[in-house]
Scaffold this motif. Structure first.
Motif, PDB file in Angstrom:
ATOM      1  N   PHE A  68       0.345  -1.353  -0.196  1.00  0.00           N
ATOM      2  CA  PHE A  68       0.383   0.007   0.418  1.00  0.00           C
ATOM      3  C   PHE A  68       0.575   1.428  -0.167  1.00  0.00           C
ATOM      4  N   ALA A  69       2.346   1.329  -0.616  1.00  0.00           N
ATOM      5  CA  ALA A  69       3.271   2.833  -0.703  1.00  0.00           C
ATOM      6  C   ALA A  69       2.579   3.753  -1.407  1.00  0.00           C
ATOM      7  N   LEU A  70       2.924   4.445  -0.730  1.00  0.00           N
ATOM      8  CA  LEU A  70       2.331   5.852  -2.135  1.00  0.00           C
ATOM      9  C   LEU A  70       3.174   6.023  -3.111  1.00  0.00           C
ATOM     10  N   ASP A  71       2.823   6.072  -4.044  1.00  0.00           N
ATOM     11  CA  ASP A  71       4.033   6.819  -5.215  1.00  0.00           C
ATOM     12  C   ASP A  71       3.427   8.755  -5.787  1.00  0.00           C
ATOM     13  N   ILE A  72       4.014   8.227  -7.018  1.00  0.00           N
ATOM     14  CA  ILE A  72       3.752   9.684  -6.715  1.00  0.00           C
ATOM     15  C   ILE A  72       2.270   9.770  -7.885  1.00  0.00           C
ATOM     16  N   PRO A  73       2.131   8.643  -8.635  1.00  0.00           N
ATOM     17  CA  PRO A  73       1.131   8.309  -9.590  1.00  0.00           C
ATOM     18  C   PRO A  73       0.002   8.400  -9.162  1.00  0.00           C
ATOM     19  N   THR A  74       0.108   7.683  -7.462  1.00  0.00           N
ATOM     20  CA  THR A  74      -1.216   7.673  -6.338  1.00  0.00           C
ATOM     21  C   THR A  74      -1.579   8.370  -5.527  1.00  0.00           C
ATOM     22  N   TYR A  75      -0.469   9.414  -5.252  1.00  0.00           N
ATOM     23  CA  TYR A  75      -0.485  10.518  -4.645  1.00  0.00           C
ATOM     24  C   TYR A  75      -1.754  11.012  -5.232  1.00  0.00           C
ATOM     25  N   ALA A  95     -10.151  12.466  -3.782  1.00  0.00           N
ATOM     26  CA  ALA A  95     -10.789  13.306  -2.746  1.00  0.00           C
ATOM     27  C   ALA A  95     -11.274  14.787  -2.985  1.00  0.00           C
ATOM     28  N   MET A  96     -10.719  15.323  -4.301  1.00  0.00           N
ATOM     29  CA  MET A  96     -10.730  16.745  -4.926  1.00  0.00           C
ATOM     30  C   MET A  96     -12.203  16.480  -4.868  1.00  0.00           C
ATOM     31  N   ARG A  97     -12.348  15.412  -5.837  1.00  0.00           N
ATOM     32  CA  ARG A  97     -13.990  14.956  -6.997  1.00  0.00           C
ATOM     33  C   ARG A  97     -15.241  15.254  -5.933  1.00  0.00           C
ATOM     34  N   LEU A  98     -14.185  14.371  -4.875  1.00  0.00           N
ATOM     35  CA  LEU A  98     -15.617  14.312  -3.715  1.00  0.00           C
ATOM     36  C   LEU A  98     -16.039  14.868  -2.777  1.00  0.00           C
ATOM     37  N   SER A  99     -14.813  15.857  -2.807  1.00  0.00           N
ATOM     38  CA  SER A  99     -15.509  16.935  -1.436  1.00  0.00           C
ATOM     39  C   SER A  99     -15.370  18.519  -2.944  1.00  0.00           C
ATOM     40  N   LEU A 100     -16.212  17.967  -4.099  1.00  0.00           N
ATOM     41  CA  LEU A 100     -16.606  18.968  -4.587  1.00  0.00           C
ATOM     42  C   LEU A 100     -17.573  18.879  -4.883  1.00  0.00           C
ATOM     43  N   GLU A 101     -18.113  17.471  -4.929  1.00  0.00           N
ATOM     44  CA  GLU A 101     -19.244  16.850  -4.456  1.00  0.00           C
ATOM     45  C   GLU A 101     -20.639  17.351  -3.853  1.00  0.00           C
ATOM     46  N   GLY A 102     -19.671  17.239  -2.497  1.00  0.00           N
ATOM     47  CA  GLY A 102     -20.227  17.414  -1.701  1.00  0.00           C
ATOM     48  C   GLY A 102     -20.595  18.705  -0.840  1.00  0.00           C
ATOM     49  N   LEU A 150     -11.678   6.617   0.690  1.00  0.00           N
ATOM     50  CA  LEU A 150     -11.386   6.855   0.079  1.00  0.00           C
ATOM     51  C   LEU A 150      -9.626   5.769   0.108  1.00  0.00           C
ATOM     52  N   TYR A 151      -9.011   7.023   1.118  1.00  0.00           N
ATOM     53  CA  TYR A 151      -7.817   6.752   2.025  1.00  0.00           C
ATOM     54  C   TYR A 151      -7.713   5.282   1.867  1.00  0.00           C
ATOM     55  N   ALA A 152      -8.758   5.270   2.923  1.00  0.00           N
ATOM     56  CA  ALA A 152      -8.349   3.598   3.435  1.00  0.00           C
ATOM     57  C   ALA A 152      -8.094   2.691   2.550  1.00  0.00           C
ATOM     58  N   ASN A 197      -7.234   2.510   0.187  1.00  0.00           N
ATOM     59  CA  ASN A 197      -5.614   2.905  -0.766  1.00  0.00           C
ATOM     60  C   ASN A 197      -4.156   2.470   0.042  1.00  0.00           C
ATOM     61  N   GLY A 198      -5.041   2.212   1.965  1.00  0.00           N
ATOM     62  CA  GLY A 198      -4.107   1.525   2.704  1.00  0.00           C
ATOM     63  C   GLY A 198      -3.285   2.599   3.115  1.00  0.00           C
ATOM     64  N   THR A 199      -3.750   4.431   3.243  1.00  0.00           N
ATOM     65  CA  THR A 199      -3.369   4.868   3.842  1.00  0.00           C
ATOM     66  C   THR A 199      -3.756   6.156   4.126  1.00  0.00           C
ATOM     67  N   THR A 200      -4.066   6.729   5.028  1.00  0.00           N
ATOM     68  CA  THR A 200      -4.817   8.351   5.702  1.00  0.00           C
ATOM     69  C   THR A 200      -4.669   9.403   5.202  1.00  0.00           C
ATOM     70  N   PRO A 201      -6.258  10.792   5.360  1.00  0.00           N
ATOM     71  CA  PRO A 201      -4.886  11.985   4.983  1.00  0.00           C
ATOM     72  C   PRO A 201      -4.090  12.657   5.354  1.00  0.00           C
ATOM     73  N   SER A 202      -3.706  11.301   6.681  1.00  0.00           N
ATOM     74  CA  SER A 202      -2.848  12.875   7.307  1.00  0.00           C
ATOM     75  C   SER A 202      -1.397  12.234   6.657  1.00  0.00           C
ATOM     76  N   LYS A 203      -1.374  10.610   6.379  1.00  0.00           N
ATOM     77  CA  LYS A 203       0.160  10.212   5.675  1.00  0.00           C
ATOM     78  C   LYS A 203       0.111  10.434   4.510  1.00  0.00           C
ATOM     79  N   HIS A 204      -0.642  11.013   3.690  1.00  0.00           N
ATOM     80  CA  HIS A 204      -0.868  11.386   2.703  1.00  0.00           C
ATOM     81  C   HIS A 204      -0.075  12.774   2.717  1.00  0.00           C
ATOM     82  N   ALA A 205      -0.705  13.935   3.201  1.00  0.00           N
ATOM     83  CA  ALA A 205      -0.285  14.911   3.266  1.00  0.00           C
ATOM     84  C   ALA A 205       1.376  14.841   4.135  1.00  0.00           C
TER      85      ALA A 205
END
Length: 130
Positions: free
Chosen positions: A20-27, A34-41, A72-74, A76-84
């Motif tokens: 579940f390691a992030l790479d740049i394309p996955t980032y 996440a932006m799309r979900l936020s926009l929908e909301g 969404l983050y979970a 993909n094996g991560t969290t918003p804070s790990k993403h940041a």
């Protein structure tokens, strides 16, 4: 024997983490989703405000969107804070990837324009006391 179990456990943890390691394309993929979900909301909240819905309904929308983003983050094996944190550790590489990718720049620009437009509408309605 206990030492061997510990080593095997640590190897399994390392293996699962690397899956579940992030790479740049996955980032970027996660960031855009996440932006799309936020926009929908935000669009949903705008419609709610325009319909004079109660604050509880607005908060429910916010909670639902936040839950979707966390899932969404979970998934993909991560969290918003790990993403940041990944961004903080790889900022130069992430920016270089962005600079080289015109379609990615366009996608962000489009989403940012939509988010700004909805944000202005939300602000106008909220300032009007709705």
């Amino acid at each position: 024997m206990e030492n061997l179990r510990l080593r095997v456990l640590l190897m399994l943890i390392a293996l699962c983490s690397s899956l579940f390691a992030l790479d740049i394309p996955t980032y970027y993929a996660l960031d855009l989703q996440a932006m799309r979900l936020s926009l929908e909301g935000s669009k949903e909240r705008l419609a709610c405000l325009q319909a004079n819905c109660p604050k509880e309904d607005q908060y429910a929308i916010d909670d639902r969107v936040q839950g979707k983003i966390f899932r969404l983050y979970a998934s993909n094996g991560t969290t918003p804070s790990k993403h940041a944190g990944y961004y903080a550790q790889h900022q130069k590489e992430i920016q270089a990837y962005f600079d080289r990718n015109a379609s990615l720049q366009e996608e962000y620009a489009t989403l940012e324009q939509e988010i700004e437009k909805i944000g202005k509408s939300l602000k106008t309605l909220m300032e009007a006391g709705q």
